[in-house]
Write an enzyme that holds these catalytic residues in place. Structure first.
Site, PDB file in Angstrom:
ATOM      1  N   LYS A 189       0.834  -1.203   0.000  1.00 16.72           N
ATOM      2  CA  LYS A 189       0.000   0.000   0.000  1.00 16.72           C
ATOM      3  C   LYS A 189       0.868   1.253   0.000  1.00 16.72           C
ATOM      4  CE  LYS A 189      -1.783   2.775   3.080  1.00 16.72           C
ATOM      5  NZ  LYS A 189      -1.884   4.076   2.394  1.00 16.72           N
ATOM      6  N   GLY A 241       7.263   4.663   8.027  1.00 19.75           N
ATOM      7  CA  GLY A 241       6.380   5.803   8.246  1.00 19.75           C
ATOM      8  C   GLY A 241       6.660   6.419   9.596  1.00 19.75           C
ATOM      9  N   SER A 242       5.635   7.029  10.178  1.00 27.72           N
ATOM     10  CA  SER A 242       5.852   7.776  11.414  1.00 27.72           C
ATOM     11  C   SER A 242       5.941   6.848  12.619  1.00 27.72           C
ATOM     12  CB  SER A 242       4.708   8.768  11.598  1.00 27.72           C
ATOM     13  OG  SER A 242       3.489   8.061  11.660  1.00 27.72           O
ATOM     14  N   THR A 243       6.585   7.333  13.670  1.00 24.77           N
ATOM     15  CA  THR A 243       6.705   6.567  14.907  1.00 24.77           C
ATOM     16  C   THR A 243       5.313   6.321  15.508  1.00 24.77           C
ATOM     17  OG1 THR A 243       8.935   7.361  15.284  1.00 24.77           O
ATOM     18  CG2 THR A 243       7.749   6.600  17.222  1.00 24.77           C
ATOM     19  N   GLY A 246       3.742   3.524  13.677  1.00 25.02           N
ATOM     20  CA  GLY A 246       4.555   2.340  13.991  1.00 25.02           C
ATOM     21  C   GLY A 246       4.157   1.732  15.326  1.00 25.02           C
ATOM     22  N   GLU A 394      10.575  15.649  15.306  1.00 23.02           N
ATOM     23  CA  GLU A 394      10.767  15.547  13.863  1.00 23.02           C
ATOM     24  C   GLU A 394       9.848  16.536  13.155  1.00 23.02           C
ATOM     25  OE1 GLU A 394       9.338  11.989  11.847  1.00 23.02           O
ATOM     26  OE2 GLU A 394      11.246  11.922  10.775  1.00 23.02           O
TER      27      GLU A 394
HETATM   28  P1  NAP Z   1       2.560   7.844   8.269  1.00 19.85           P
HETATM   29  O1  NAP Z   1       1.437   8.765   8.448  1.00 19.85           O
HETATM   30  O2  NAP Z   1       2.965   6.973   9.395  1.00 19.85           O
HETATM   31  O3  NAP Z   1       2.176   6.946   7.008  1.00 19.85           O
HETATM   32  C1  NAP Z   1       2.972   5.910   6.495  1.00 19.85           C
HETATM   33  C2  NAP Z   1       2.064   4.919   5.794  1.00 19.85           C
HETATM   34  O4  NAP Z   1       1.213   4.280   6.744  1.00 19.85           O
HETATM   35  C3  NAP Z   1       1.138   5.559   4.777  1.00 19.85           C
HETATM   36  O5  NAP Z   1       0.956   4.666   3.703  1.00 19.85           O
HETATM   37  C4  NAP Z   1      -0.128   5.727   5.589  1.00 19.85           C
HETATM   38  O6  NAP Z   1      -1.279   5.902   4.822  1.00 19.85           O
HETATM   39  C5  NAP Z   1      -0.145   4.445   6.379  1.00 19.85           C
HETATM   40  N1  NAP Z   1      -0.952   4.474   7.585  1.00 19.85           N
HETATM   41  C6  NAP Z   1      -1.491   5.549   8.239  1.00 19.85           C
HETATM   42  N2  NAP Z   1      -2.177   5.141   9.337  1.00 19.85           N
HETATM   43  C7  NAP Z   1      -2.057   3.790   9.380  1.00 19.85           C
HETATM   44  C8  NAP Z   1      -2.531   2.779  10.286  1.00 19.85           C
HETATM   45  N3  NAP Z   1      -3.236   3.087  11.364  1.00 19.85           N
HETATM   46  N4  NAP Z   1      -2.214   1.490  10.035  1.00 19.85           N
HETATM   47  C9  NAP Z   1      -1.478   1.156   8.963  1.00 19.85           C
HETATM   48  N5  NAP Z   1      -1.017   2.058   8.067  1.00 19.85           N
HETATM   49  C10 NAP Z   1      -1.290   3.357   8.271  1.00 19.85           C
HETATM   50  O7  NAP Z   1       3.874   8.576   7.793  1.00 19.85           O
HETATM   51  P2  NAP Z   1       3.956   9.651   6.654  1.00 19.85           P
HETATM   52  O8  NAP Z   1       3.408  10.908   7.209  1.00 19.85           O
HETATM   53  O9  NAP Z   1       3.389   9.149   5.400  1.00 19.85           O
HETATM   54  O10 NAP Z   1       5.545   9.730   6.437  1.00 19.85           O
HETATM   55  C11 NAP Z   1       6.386  10.503   7.221  1.00 19.85           C
HETATM   56  C12 NAP Z   1       7.017   9.687   8.327  1.00 19.85           C
HETATM   57  O11 NAP Z   1       7.692   8.549   7.819  1.00 19.85           O
HETATM   58  C13 NAP Z   1       8.074  10.446   9.076  1.00 19.85           C
HETATM   59  O12 NAP Z   1       7.915  10.255  10.460  1.00 19.85           O
HETATM   60  C14 NAP Z   1       9.379   9.807   8.617  1.00 19.85           C
HETATM   61  O13 NAP Z   1      10.450   9.913   9.490  1.00 19.85           O
HETATM   62  C15 NAP Z   1       8.980   8.420   8.386  1.00 19.85           C
HETATM   63  N6  NAP Z   1       9.888   7.774   7.445  1.00 19.85           N
HETATM   64  C16 NAP Z   1      10.784   6.869   7.936  1.00 19.85           C
HETATM   65  C17 NAP Z   1      11.668   6.230   7.083  1.00 19.85           C
HETATM   66  C18 NAP Z   1      12.653   5.231   7.592  1.00 19.85           C
HETATM   67  O14 NAP Z   1      13.229   4.505   6.790  1.00 19.85           O
HETATM   68  N7  NAP Z   1      12.875   5.128   8.885  1.00 19.85           N
HETATM   69  C19 NAP Z   1      11.617   6.511   5.712  1.00 19.85           C
HETATM   70  C20 NAP Z   1      10.691   7.440   5.248  1.00 19.85           C
HETATM   71  C21 NAP Z   1       9.821   8.050   6.139  1.00 19.85           C
HETATM   72  P3  NAP Z   1      -1.685   7.432   4.455  1.00 19.85           P
HETATM   73  O15 NAP Z   1      -0.727   7.841   3.413  1.00 19.85           O
HETATM   74  O16 NAP Z   1      -3.034   7.368   3.944  1.00 19.85           O
HETATM   75  O17 NAP Z   1      -1.536   8.257   5.694  1.00 19.85           O
END
Ligand code: NAP
Ligand code: MG
Length: 484
Positions: A189, A241-243, A246, A394
Site C-alpha cells: 500500500k 512511516g511515522s513513529t 509504527g 521531527e
Molecule cells: P505515516 O502517516 O505513518 O504513514 C505511512 C504509511 O502508513 C502511509 O501509507 C499511511 O497511509 C499508512 N498508515 C497511516 N495510518 C495507518 C494505520 N493506522 N495502520 C497502517 N497504516 C497506516 O507517515 P507519513 O506521514 O506518510 O511519512 C512521514 C514519516 O515517515 C516520518 O515520520 C518519517 O520519518 C517516516 N519515514 C521513515 C523512514 C525510515 O526509513 N525510517 C523513511 C521514510 C519516512 P496514508 O498515506 O493514507 O496516511
C-alpha cells in the site's frame, strides 16, 4: 518566467518535458495480476502539490479489497512463487530492474509531479536507486544459502508492505525486491498522497509478466493500511512511516505470529568539527536538510557546530541558502520543490512558529515562492536550546536547528539525547574522531564527511523510537526469511 534566487542571477527555465506519456484519468486496484474496481466503490483524487491540480482518480481499497489482495498473494505463494526455482524468480526481478531503467525518465517525471520533489532528485537519486535495489536483490535470489551459511532459509509467506510519501518508488522497490528474492509474495500500500509511481510499477510488473498475484498494489489511506496489518493471513508486516503509526502497528500485531520490520522517524545530528573542510561541510548540510524539501527520515535536521567555527559555518550556510532555487519541481534548476501536502506544510509552519516562540533566531533567504501549491523556504534556526521542541521533534521539512559544542563528550551526549536513532553525520579531518564518535553514537547509519548517501548493499534502520529491523544489504534478506 525566469527562475529567481536571491543572488539575483536569473536562470532560464529548463523544464523537463512531460509530453511523452499520458497518465490514465483513473487507476483501479492491482490484484491477482488484473486491474480491479474497488468493492468499496470509493475513489479519491491525487494532486500535484506544486500547482494543486488533479492528476488522476485513485481507487480506495476497503476491507473486502484488502482481503481479495491477500488471497491473491496467498494463492500465488502456494501455487507458483514458493515452488519456482530461485534462479527463475531472479529472472523476473532482473526484468523489473531493466524495465525500470528503460522507463526511468517517465517514472522520474511522475514522481516529481505527484510528490513535489525536484526532478534532479527523482531523476538522479530515486529512480536509479530503485532499479539498483531490484538488480541487487535479483542477484541474491539463488544464493540465499550462501548469505546464511549453516541455515536453511525459507520464505515467510505473504508480506504486507506499507510505505510513506517521501520516497514513493524507492520505498516500494526497497520493500518488494528483497521480499520477492526470498520467495515471498506481496501486498503493497503506497501513501495516500503519492500512489502514482507504485501504480506505474504495477503496470511494469504486468509487462514483466510476473505470475498473477505475486505483487498486488492496493491504494487507499490509513484505514486500508490498518486492514492490511490486521489481516489474519499476512505473515510479515514491513512498515516505513511515522513513529506514531509504527506504535499502533506494534500494538495490533502483538500476540500474533506476524513478523515485522518498522522504519520510523528520525532527528539526525550532523556534527561539524573545527578541523573539517568547512566549504565541503556546508554543501553536506545543504544536501542533508534542504534537498528533497527535508522530507527525509534521516535528514540532518540538528546541526552541532564546534563553537570556534560557528560564525563561519552560519555565514557560509546563509550565503549558500541564498542561491538555492525553490520552485517548479519539473525544472532542472530547482533545488527545493514543493512540500508534499497541505497537511505537511501546516505541520512545518507550526514548527516555524514554535521555534520563534521558543526564542530561537530564524533565518530564511528572501526568495520568491510560486502563488499556487505548497512551499517552504529553506530555514535555519540559531540560538536553539537543547530542550527546544525544534531540536527534539521531527519536523520533516527544510528546517535546520543549529547548536554549538566545545568538547567531543559534550556533542556525543547532545547527539544521543533524542528519542530517535536513525542516522547521523560527522565532519572532521581526523579519522580517529570519526571512529570515536561512530562507536558512541546511537544511530543506525552514520555518515562521515558526506551525508544522505544510499546503496542497496548497505543495511539501513534505526535504534530506539526510529524502529527495528534492517532493510538493505544481506540484513534486508534476513527480514524476509525463516532462518532455521
Ligand atoms: P505515516 O502517516 O505513518 O504513514 C505511512 C504509511 O502508513 C502511509 O501509507 C499511511 O497511509 C499508512 N498508515 C497511516 N495510518 C495507518 C494505520 N493506522 N495502520 C497502517 N497504516 C497506516 O507517515 P507519513 O506521514 O506518510 O511519512 C512521514 C514519516 O515517515 C516520518 O515520520 C518519517 O520519518 C517516516 N519515514 C521513515 C523512514 C525510515 O526509513 N525510517 C523513511 C521514510 C519516512 P496514508 O498515506 O493514507 O496516511
Ligand atoms: Mg499519514
Amino acid at each position: 518566467m525566469a527562475k529567481k534566487n536571491t543572488t539575483n542571477w536569473p536562470l532560464a527555465p529548463a523544464p523537463e518535458s512531460k509530453d511523452h506519456f499520458k497518465l490514465k484519468p483513473q487507476y483501479e486496484l492491482f490484484i491477482g495480476g488484473k486491474w480491479q474496481k474497488p468493492k468499496s466503490g470509493k475513489y479519491f483524487d491525487t494532486i500535484n502539490p506544486a500547482n494543486e491540480q488533479k492528476l488522476a482518480r485513485i481507487a480506495e481499497a476497503g476491507e473486502a479489497d484488502v482481503d481479495a489482495a491477500v488471497k491473491a498473494a496467498r494463492k500465488a505463494y502456494d501455487n507458483v512463487w514458493s515452488k519456482m526455482p530461485a534462479a527463475e524468480r531472479a529472472k523476473y526481478i532482473y526484468r523489473i530492474a531493466r524495465l525500470l531503467q528503460e522507463k526511468a525518465r517517465h517514472f522520474a517525471v511522475v514522481e516529481s509531479m505527484n510528490g513535489g520533489k525536484a526532478i534532479r532528485e527523482s531523476r538522479d537519486v530515486d529512480i536509479p536507486l530503485a532499479a539498483a535495489h531490484f538488480f541487487y536483490y535479483a542477484g541474491w535470489a539463488d544464493k540465499l544459502q550462501y548469505a546464511f551459511p549453516g541455515k536453511n532459509p525459507t520464505p515467510l509467506g505473504v508480506a504486507g508492505q506499507i510505505i510513506p510519501w517521501n520516497f514513493p518508488l524507492l520505498m516500494a522497490s526497497w520493500k518488494i525486491a528483497p521480499a520477492l528474492a526470498c520467495g515471498n509474495t506481496v501486498v503493497l500500500k503506497p501513501a495516500e498522497t503519492t500512489p502514482l509511481t507504485a501504480l506505474l510499477l504495477a503496470e511494469l510488473i504486468q509487462e514483466a509478466e510476473l505470475p498473477d498475484g505475486v505483487v498486488n498494489i492496493i491504494t487507499g489511506a490509513g484505514a486500508t493500511g490498518a486492514a492490511l496489518v490486521n489481516h489474519p493471513d499476512v505473515n510479515k508486516i514491513a512498515f516505513t512511516g511515522s513513529t506514531g503509526v509504527g506504535k499502533l502497528i506494534q500494538k495490533s500485531i502483538a500476540g500474533t505470529a506476524k513478523k515485522a520490520t518498522l522504519e520510523l522517524g528520525g532527528k539526525a545530528a550532523n556534527i561539524i568539527f573545527a578541523d573539517a573542510t568547512i566549504d565541503q561541510a556546508v554543501e553536506g548540510i545543504v544536501n542533508g536538510i534542504y534537498f528533497n524539501q527535508g522530507h527525509v527520515c534521516c535528514a540532518g535536521s540538528r546541526l552541532y557546530v564546534e563553537e570556534s567555527v560557528h560564525d563561519e559555518v552560519v555565514r557560509k550556510l546563509k550565503h549558500r541558502m541564498k542561491s538555492l532555487v525553490v520552485g517548479d519541481p519539473l525544472d532542472k534548476n530547482t533545488d527545493i520543490g514543493a512540500i508534499n501536502s497541505k497537511e505537511q506544510l501546516g505541520i512545518i509552519n507550526k514548527y516555524l512558529k514554535i521555534g520563534q516562540e521558543e526564542g530561537a533566531d530564524m533565518y530564511q533567504p528572501a526568495c520568491d515562492l510560486p502563488g499556487k501549491g505548497y512551499w517552504c523556504r529553506p530555514t535555519l534556526f540559531t540560538n536553539v536550546a537543547q530542550s527546544a521542541r525544534i531540536a527534539q521533534e521531527e519536523i520533516f521539512g527544510p528546517v535546520l536547528a543549529i547548536q554549538t559544542f566545545r568538547t567531543v563528550d559534550e556533542v556525543i551526549q547532545k547527539a544521543n539525547n533524542t528519542p530517535y536513532g536513525l542516522s547521523a553525520g560527522v565532519w572532521t579531518d581526523k579519522g580517529s574522531k570519526i571512529f570515536n564518535l561512530t562507536t558512541k553514537m546511537r544511530a543506525g547509519v552514520i555518515w562521515a564527511n558526506t551525508f544522505n548517501k544510499f546503496d542497496p548493499t548497505s543495511p539501513f534502520g534505526g535504534y530506539k523510537e526510529s524502529g527495528y529491523g534492517r532493510e538493505g544489504g544481506v540484513h534486508g534478506l534476513g527480514a524476509y526469511l525463516n532462518l532455521n
